[in-house]
Design a protein around this motif. Structure first.
Motif, PDB file in Angstrom:
ATOM      1  N   GLY B 167       6.494  -3.149  10.642  1.00 36.77           N
ATOM      2  CA  GLY B 167       6.440  -4.255   9.681  1.00 36.77           C
ATOM      3  C   GLY B 167       5.493  -3.947   8.529  1.00 36.77           C
ATOM      4  N   LEU B 168       4.321  -3.412   8.860  1.00 34.82           N
ATOM      5  CA  LEU B 168       3.367  -3.012   7.815  1.00 34.82           C
ATOM      6  C   LEU B 168       3.970  -1.902   6.952  1.00 34.82           C
ATOM      7  N   VAL B 169       4.669  -0.958   7.594  1.00 34.25           N
ATOM      8  CA  VAL B 169       5.295   0.147   6.864  1.00 34.25           C
ATOM      9  C   VAL B 169       6.383  -0.385   5.923  1.00 34.25           C
ATOM     10  N   TYR B 170       7.202  -1.320   6.428  1.00 30.89           N
ATOM     11  CA  TYR B 170       8.280  -1.875   5.585  1.00 30.89           C
ATOM     12  C   TYR B 170       7.707  -2.540   4.336  1.00 30.89           C
ATOM     13  N   LYS B 171       6.661  -3.357   4.528  1.00 29.95           N
ATOM     14  CA  LYS B 171       6.062  -4.066   3.389  1.00 29.95           C
ATOM     15  C   LYS B 171       5.494  -3.069   2.375  1.00 29.95           C
ATOM     16  N   THR B 174       8.505  -0.782   0.688  1.00 29.92           N
ATOM     17  CA  THR B 174       9.331  -1.503  -0.284  1.00 29.92           C
ATOM     18  C   THR B 174       8.526  -1.908  -1.517  1.00 29.92           C
TER      19      THR B 174
END
Lengths: 204, 204
Positions: B167-171, B174
């Motif tokens: 989740g941290l990586v996605y934020k 992107t």
């Protein structure tokens, strides 16, 4: 303006909106078949059965069509979120995450591609496809009402829930979890978070 | 084989490896400038100063170069993970997540692009850029040793930590959070999880 002129302008506006919707449906179809990055004006025109120039009139580049589709998905997500949230009954977080997951997997290939295209929206300063601030407020109120919203060393529960949601989305959108696994994990989101938070409250 | 022949084969192998590394460095440079999707054989050849045919010899299509770069990143992540994990001292989870975040933002544009290209690896059945099973085992043992690994209604703590990380990586990937925000959140990951888990233990 004469009433005839008004009618003409209205008709023209409806036509513009319909053409745009047709072009977006064509773009969506192409993305489902071969992904975001092979999208071209020529392919959209052929799929929609219009001249290539018409596509340029609506979208400067293919990325603009992707952004428009992602914005449309954003609207559907927010509606799904709000509708299931305000449905009444217990456990709105579980209801909402299940409803959002079902909606997302109903057009899985397209929606996965749109989630991975979020940089296009964010680069334009647009709100991304995931729930927006209004949803977050509603979610925040819900977490507060159930006593789950105390801040935790700089990160509040809302942020933890959001990040956890994005993590499930990343795993799904990259193909590391299947539609079925994504729905199951989204179904457990509420109980995982609630259990963690219950433990947290007990420790305060 | 004569020792001269052996020497010749060894030299040829080193040359092949060096050319491949040069082509990958050229591809990385191009991705930093204009993203994964404008990568072509022609551009890689021009950047590396070799003939276009040579690039085809190493990579069937530009996606293969992206997959190779992502696999290289995977090796660096796993090394960073293991090194900081086995460093000794308290709080290996905090140490590891901080070390991984620092490493990732040191080549931010490239690594963000590689994380969003994970579907290419996963489609080939390759292990994705994020920590692999061996890391997960180490992490699992750590969570267990500190009593954080009890299963929670079908999801264990390892899975929760992993999903939170994605989740941290996605934020970050992107562009919805900055390098600085990503590092700060990765720095808090351990305390957020530990606090949640401490609460959870207290409630058992």
């Amino acid at each position: 303006m004469s009433s005839r002129k008004v009618a003409r302008v209205e008709r023209a506006t409806v036509e513009l909106r319909e053409t745009r919707a047709n072009l977006l449906e064509a773009a969506a179809k192409l993305i489902r078949i071969s992904g975001v990055h092979s999208l071209t004006h020529t392919a959209i025109a052929a799929e929609a059965g219009v001249a290539r120039q018409s596509v340029y009139r609506y979208f400067k580049d293919p990325e603009e069509a992707v952004v428009a589709l992602a914005e449309n998905l954003g609207v559907v997500i927010r509606d799904t979120f709000n509708t299931s949230f305000e449905d009444g009954g217990p456990d709105p977080l579980a209801r909402t995450s299940k409803a959002v997951a079902s909606m997302l997997v109903s057009d899985s290939v397209l929606n996965k591609a749109l989630y991975l295209s979020a940089p296009l929206l964010i680069a334009q300063g647009k709100s991304p496809v995931f729930p927006n601030e209004k949803n977050e407020e509603a979610l925040g109120r819900q977490l507060e009402a159930s006593g789950l919203a105390e801040p935790s060393e700089g990160t509040d529960m809302l942020d933890i829930v959001g990040t956890y949601f994005y993590g499930l989305v990343y795993k799904w959108a990259t193909g590391s979890s299947s539609d079925k696994e994504f729905c199951a994990a989204m179904g457990r989101l509420a109980s995982d978070i609630a259990e963690l938070a219950a433990g947290r409250r007990a420790s305060l």
